[in-house]
Structures are given as C-alpha cells and as structure tokens.
Design a protein around this motif. Structure first.
Motif, PDB file in Angstrom:
ATOM      1  N   VAL B  79     -23.743  67.953  44.387  1.00 38.14           N
ATOM      2  CA  VAL B  79     -24.004  67.832  42.972  1.00 38.14           C
ATOM      3  C   VAL B  79     -24.265  69.221  42.105  1.00 38.14           C
ATOM      4  O   VAL B  79     -23.638  69.285  41.019  1.00 38.14           O
ATOM      5  CB  VAL B  79     -25.406  66.829  42.779  1.00 38.14           C
ATOM      6  N   PRO B  80     -25.314  70.005  42.640  1.00 46.68           N
ATOM      7  CA  PRO B  80     -25.236  71.132  41.766  1.00 46.68           C
ATOM      8  C   PRO B  80     -23.906  72.010  41.704  1.00 46.68           C
ATOM      9  O   PRO B  80     -23.721  72.930  40.524  1.00 46.68           O
ATOM     10  CB  PRO B  80     -26.522  72.152  42.523  1.00 46.68           C
ATOM     11  N   LEU B  81     -23.240  72.024  42.706  1.00 47.40           N
ATOM     12  CA  LEU B  81     -21.840  72.557  42.771  1.00 47.40           C
ATOM     13  C   LEU B  81     -20.967  72.140  41.567  1.00 47.40           C
ATOM     14  O   LEU B  81     -20.333  72.840  40.830  1.00 47.40           O
ATOM     15  CB  LEU B  81     -21.066  72.456  43.964  1.00 47.40           C
ATOM     16  N   TYR B  82     -21.123  70.634  41.501  1.00 44.64           N
ATOM     17  CA  TYR B  82     -20.403  69.899  40.265  1.00 44.64           C
ATOM     18  C   TYR B  82     -20.876  70.239  38.842  1.00 44.64           C
ATOM     19  O   TYR B  82     -20.174  70.668  37.996  1.00 44.64           O
ATOM     20  CB  TYR B  82     -20.468  68.583  40.769  1.00 44.64           C
ATOM     21  N   GLU B  83     -22.174  70.534  38.907  1.00 45.02           N
ATOM     22  CA  GLU B  83     -22.894  70.502  37.440  1.00 45.02           C
ATOM     23  C   GLU B  83     -22.471  72.006  37.198  1.00 45.02           C
ATOM     24  O   GLU B  83     -22.471  72.422  35.820  1.00 45.02           O
ATOM     25  CB  GLU B  83     -24.286  70.534  37.699  1.00 45.02           C
ATOM     26  N   PHE B  85     -19.349  73.566  37.718  1.00 41.78           N
ATOM     27  CA  PHE B  85     -17.973  73.422  38.092  1.00 41.78           C
ATOM     28  C   PHE B  85     -17.424  74.293  36.951  1.00 41.78           C
ATOM     29  O   PHE B  85     -16.455  75.251  37.213  1.00 41.78           O
ATOM     30  CB  PHE B  85     -17.443  72.209  38.184  1.00 41.78           C
TER      31      PHE B  85
END
Lengths: 123, 230
Positions: B79-83, B85
């Motif tokens: 989730v933080p990785l996607y945020e 991105f």
C-alpha cells in the motif's frame, strides 16, 4: 463493515501467497507473493486503494511490535552464538557501513549523469 | 509465581505491548537511536523471563498471536509502495540502479565476511537479509534455513547503526545529493535508518522509505541466488 471487508481482502491475498509458496518450489516467503499480488492489483486498478487503506495503515503502524517476540527468541539461541558474537558484529557493522557509502556514491553518479544529459532526475 | 507466569495466557502479549510502549516513551524522552523500542522491549522481557525462570516457549505461547499478524502486515507494505508509485516512476533510473547495486554489494560483502570468518551456510543465510525490513528478512531467513531470531536482532542492529552513523558515513563518501542520501540510507538500514533520513529532509525521507520496499523485494531474489553459492 468497512474494516471487515478490508480484513477479508488482506487475509485472502495472504492466503493466495501461502498457496503460491506451497506450489512453487522456491524459498520465497508467502508474504512476498502477497506484496506482489497486492501491488499488481492496485496498479492495474482491479483493487481500489480505499478497499484496503485503513487496515493496512493500522497493521503497518503496529508492525514493529510483531518483532519483539522473535527478538526475545535470541535467548534460546544464545548458547549457539556466544562464541561468534564479535565476528557477527564486525560483519553487521562493516557491511552496513560500506553498503550505505557505496550506494550513495553510485546513486549520486547516476543522478549527475542523468541531469547532465537533461534526463528526468532532478533534486 | 513461576508457575503462574508459565501458564498465563495474556502475560506474553501484555509484556510485549506494554514494554514496547515503554520503549517508545524512552525513545521520545531521550531521543537516542539505541533506545529502539523493539530492543528495549526485548531486553526487558529477557531479563524478566530469566528472573521469573519462565521458558521462552511459555512466553511465546501468548506472544505468538502477535507474530501471527506478520504475513498479512507484510502484504500491506504494497500500500505505501503504491502510494509513492509516482515518485518511483519519476526517478526510476537512479533509484533502480542505486537500490540494485546496494542489494548486490550487501550480498557480496556478507559472502566475503562469511568466507573470511568461516561461517556455516546457516549463518550465511541468517545474515543475507539483514539490511531489509524485518518483515521480509524474517520470512526469507526462515525459508532459506537461517536462525530467524538472530536475523531479527541483526536487522535491528543494522538499523540502529545506520540511524546513528548515516550523517558521518555520507559525509565521508561525499554524498550530498538528497535523493542519493535517501536511497543510501533506506536500502542499507531500512525503517530505523529512514527515521534519520526523515530528519535530514523531506526528499531524503521519501526516497528512503521507497527504497525499503524495493530493496526488500530485490533482496529476496539476490538471497536465493547467493544462498546457492555458499
């Protein structure tokens, strides 16, 4: 019911990770398959960020607490490592020092090369 | 009293949460990186178990329900990785080169030290994942046949050292670019080092936390390959 749905989605992806860990003969932890699945679903838009956001942030907030019990487990392994503690420390500190310094140098070189060519990397 | 601690269902969980909270308080009060809450809680619990002559297995009978959450929580790191991105895409060349080099250099150094000290294969794979976030490091160490509790402590020591030494190390190697600083800190000393990167600046902090997830996933690949060498 928002949290119930989020928990079900997260547990389902964790379960898929376990299934892949079982089926694929590689030492990749179930959680890594899970990260890749979750990230892929988010990027492709099949899963909305709002469907997992709050529960994910809550779990990540309390994550460090999950490492306390495994760290305490060192007391059972102590006899095993007592003789090698100095070597272990040299390995840990020495490699961290060099990895940090060299990574900084390499990344900086790449950044300077990128901006000299008018690339996309700016501070 | 000893029997009571051994049989209590909630003692392990309460001690884990409670002493972690105490560690957070001490960290805030003193501002010292060595007051890492995981380290503080673990040391106090070890002393407590020794004093009350309680077995680790009895403590863990209650505490294991906390550890149980680790796999789903690691999955949530997506989730933080996607945020972040967009940030990743913007600086992809420098980030991917920097983080990939970091992962390979780390594996080579640990291989070198292991050969130098004549460590066993089990010890080698115990330390291979030491620069990445504990969540991934634990799973990887377990899958490769390492000593998981030693991996956890190695990861924490790495983080605390990275946090304390970051400024001096980067100065010594003449690293001045904020993105390079962030990548260097995050990929060598995960979340504990990232706390320092956040103090240095916003870009350093964002780059450092982005590096944690990417370095974590790349280290899985590198560790599997390196575990076949030694």
């Amino acid at each position: 019911m928002k949290y119930l749905r989020q928990i079900i989605i997260i547990l389902f992806i964790s379960f898929l990770g376990e299934v892949l860990n079982y089926l694929i003969p590689l030492p990749v932890p179930a959680s890594i398959y899970g990260i890749v699945i979750m990230f892929g679903l988010l990027v492709s838009g099949r899963l909305k960020l709002s469907s997992v956001k709050e529960t994910s942030h809550f779990l990540i907030d309390i994550m460090p607490i999950m490492f306390v019990a495994p760290a305490v487990g060192l007391m059972d392994a102590w006899d095993l490592i007592r003789g090698s503690v100095v070597q272990y420390l040299v390995l840990i500190l020495g490699s961290t020092f060099l990895v940090m310094g060299l990574t900084g140098v390499i990344t900086q070189l790449m950044l300077n090369k990128g901006s000299a060519k008018g690339g996309e990397d700016h501070a | 009293m000893h029997d009571f601690f051994s049989q209590s269902v909630y003692f392990g969980a309460l001690a884990t949460f409670g002493f972690y909270q105490l560690g957070v308080y001490l960290k805030k009060k003193t501002g010292l990186a060595i007051m890492n809450p995981i380290l503080v809680a673990a040391v106090i619990i070890v002393v407590l178990l020794k004093v009350t002559r309680t077995e680790y297995a009895d403590y863990n009978a209650g505490a294991k329900y906390i550890t149980y959450l680790l796999t789903p929580t690691t999955v949530c790191l997506a989730v933080p990785l996607y945020e972040q991105f967009e940030l990743l895409k913007k600086h992809r060349v420098a980030l991917l080169t920097g983080i990939t080099s970091s992962v390979i250099i780390s594996a080579l150094l640990i291989l070198g030290f292991s050969v130098l000290f004549g460590l066993t294969h089990e010890e080698f794979v115990t330390f291979l994942p030491k620069s990445i976030t504990t969540a991934i490091a634990m799973g990887l160490s377990e899958q490769l046949g390492g000593y998981v509790s030693i991996t956890v402590v190695a990861v924490i020591i790495t983080g605390v050292f990275g946090n304390i030494a970051a400024e001096a190390v980067l100065k010594l190697f003449h690293v001045t670019h904020p993105i390079a600083k962030g990548v260097a800190i995050g990929s060598s000393s995960h979340a504990v080092g990232t706390a320092k990167a956040m103090e240095l600046g916003e870009i350093e902090g964002a780059m450092s936390s982005l590096s944690i997830a990417v370095a974590g996933v790349l280290t899985v690949i590198a560790s599997i390959i390196f575990s076949m060498i030694y």
